[in-house]
Design an enzyme around this catalytic site. Structure first.
Site, short mmCIF file in Angstrom:
data_model
loop_
_atom_site.label_atom_id
_atom_site.label_comp_id
_atom_site.label_asym_id
_atom_site.label_seq_id
_atom_site.Cartn_x
_atom_site.Cartn_y
_atom_site.Cartn_z
N GLU A 113 4.62 0.18 10.40
CA GLU A 113 5.59 0.35 11.49
C GLU A 113 6.66 1.35 11.06
OE1 GLU A 113 6.59 0.29 14.44
OE2 GLU A 113 7.05 -1.79 14.98
N ASP A 114 7.24 2.06 12.01
CA ASP A 114 8.29 3.02 11.65
C ASP A 114 9.62 2.32 11.37
OD1 ASP A 114 8.61 2.26 14.30
OD2 ASP A 114 8.99 4.27 15.07
N ASP A 121 14.13 -3.08 14.01
CA ASP A 121 15.52 -3.06 14.49
C ASP A 121 15.94 -4.53 14.66
OD1 ASP A 121 17.78 -2.73 16.33
OD2 ASP A 121 17.19 -0.64 16.43
N GLY A 165 13.87 -6.90 15.25
CA GLY A 165 12.76 -7.70 14.72
C GLY A 165 11.93 -8.35 15.82
N THR A 205 10.19 -7.02 18.31
CA THR A 205 8.89 -6.38 18.51
C THR A 205 7.89 -6.87 17.47
OG1 THR A 205 10.05 -4.43 19.34
CG2 THR A 205 7.73 -4.14 18.77
N PHE A 245 21.37 4.87 15.80
CA PHE A 245 20.07 5.25 16.36
C PHE A 245 19.56 6.48 15.63
CE2 PHE A 245 16.72 6.29 19.27
CZ PHE A 245 16.28 5.04 19.66
N ASP A 274 11.40 8.49 17.85
CA ASP A 274 11.82 9.24 19.03
C ASP A 274 13.03 8.65 19.73
OD1 ASP A 274 10.44 6.91 20.10
OD2 ASP A 274 10.49 7.96 22.02
N ARG A 294 10.32 13.64 17.86
CA ARG A 294 9.21 13.30 16.95
C ARG A 294 8.86 14.51 16.09
NH1 ARG A 294 7.50 8.17 18.68
NH2 ARG A 294 7.26 7.90 20.92
N1 HPA Z 1 15.27 5.05 16.50
C1 HPA Z 1 14.07 5.19 17.11
N2 HPA Z 1 13.38 4.17 17.59
C2 HPA Z 1 13.91 2.94 17.43
C3 HPA Z 1 15.15 2.74 16.79
C4 HPA Z 1 15.86 3.85 16.30
O1 HPA Z 1 16.98 3.76 15.72
N3 HPA Z 1 15.37 1.41 16.80
C5 HPA Z 1 14.30 0.84 17.44
N4 HPA Z 1 13.42 1.75 17.81
MG MG Z 2 8.04 1.41 16.05
#
Ligand code: HPA
Ligand code: MG
Length: 253
Positions: free
Chosen positions: A167-168, A171, A173, A175, A220, A227, A233
């Protein structure tokens, strides 16, 4: 929420670190500062401003939309190299299904898998990897909405497998909890989670992944496939978006 540090707590750690260095040397060098900034494992403190945009190359089309470079792409790569080693050592040769959470996870996924492959071909240990993809969407502008699963193969193929979710960012949690819930229905043998970023936010449900690249302040961030309404991106570094950028690319005007 044992892992959530308050910003006051973080500042305390930072100040203590700076002042002890100052007493010893009477001069605060840039390298001492840089060391202090990262001496809590992988934590980037709240008061770290990031790097000036002029220090690095960012696409011209985003120059006015960013506050700072929080994590330069080279540092991202170096951190992923270490995460790859940790995963390679921990998983111990059992076949692994690496599950990429699209779209934001695609760069981290690709670089992480590549680095594990390099370890595989340069050691006597092995880690067979197959890959799969799932697509989730929950953010409009910088706000989290309902989480939707909008793609991915048949998850029943994960039954009895060792799964690494890639996962990227984590935040709140929410999701990840939803995804874990969904995957557990397919009864994999093992689930591990690697997230490049974990945000320190008061909205956190307290979830912590097995592997974290960097713990970041409650801002953010965009770039390296993360994105804001599908923009940014195509930016190599992880950067903090500014108010002008949020406005320019907002969906809800
Ligand atoms: N940036 C991009 N996508 C996200 C973020 C963020 O800070 N937090 C949750 N999704
Ligand atoms: Mg993600």
């Amino acid at each position: 929420m044992g892992h959530t540090l308050t910003s006051a707590g973080l500042q305390g750690i930072f100040v203590e670190c700076v002042s002890s260095t100052y007493n010893e040397t009477d001069m605060l060098s840039a390298s001492a500062l840089a060391h202090c900034a990262y001496n809590q494992d992988n934590m980037i403190p709240d008061d770290q401003r990031g790097y000036d945009l002029n220090m690095f190359c960012v696409p011209m089309h985003y120059e006015n939309d960013l506050e700072s470079v929080l994590i330069p792409s080279g540092v991202i790569q170096d951190r992923i190299e270490r995460l790859a080693r940790d995963i390679f050592n921990d998983i111990d040769g059992q076949p692994l299904v690496a599950l990429c959470v699209l779209k934001g996870g695609y760069k981290f996924f690709s670089d992480l898998i590549e680095k594990i492959q390099i370890l595989c071909r340069n050691s006597h240990k092995t880690l067979p990897i197959s890959i799969d993809f799932i697509r989730l969407k929950s953010y409009v502008d910088d706000k989290s909405g309902d989480i939707q699963v909008i793609g991915g193969d048949n998850l029943s193929s994960l039954t009895g497998k060792n799964v690494l979710i890639v996962e990227d960012i984590i935040d709140t949690g929410n999701t990840m909890l939803k995804l874990l819930n969904l995957l557990e229905q397919s009864q994999p043998k093992l689930i591990k989670v690697a997230s490049l970023l974990v945000k320190r936010t008061p909205l956190s449900v307290g979830y912590k992944p097995d592997y974290t690249g960097f713990e970041i302040p409650d801002k953010f961030v965009v770039g390296y496939a993360l994105d804001y309404n599908e923009y940014f991106r195509d930016l190599g570094h992880v950067c903090v978006i500014n108010e002008a950028g949020k406005k320019k690319y907002a969906v809800q005007k």
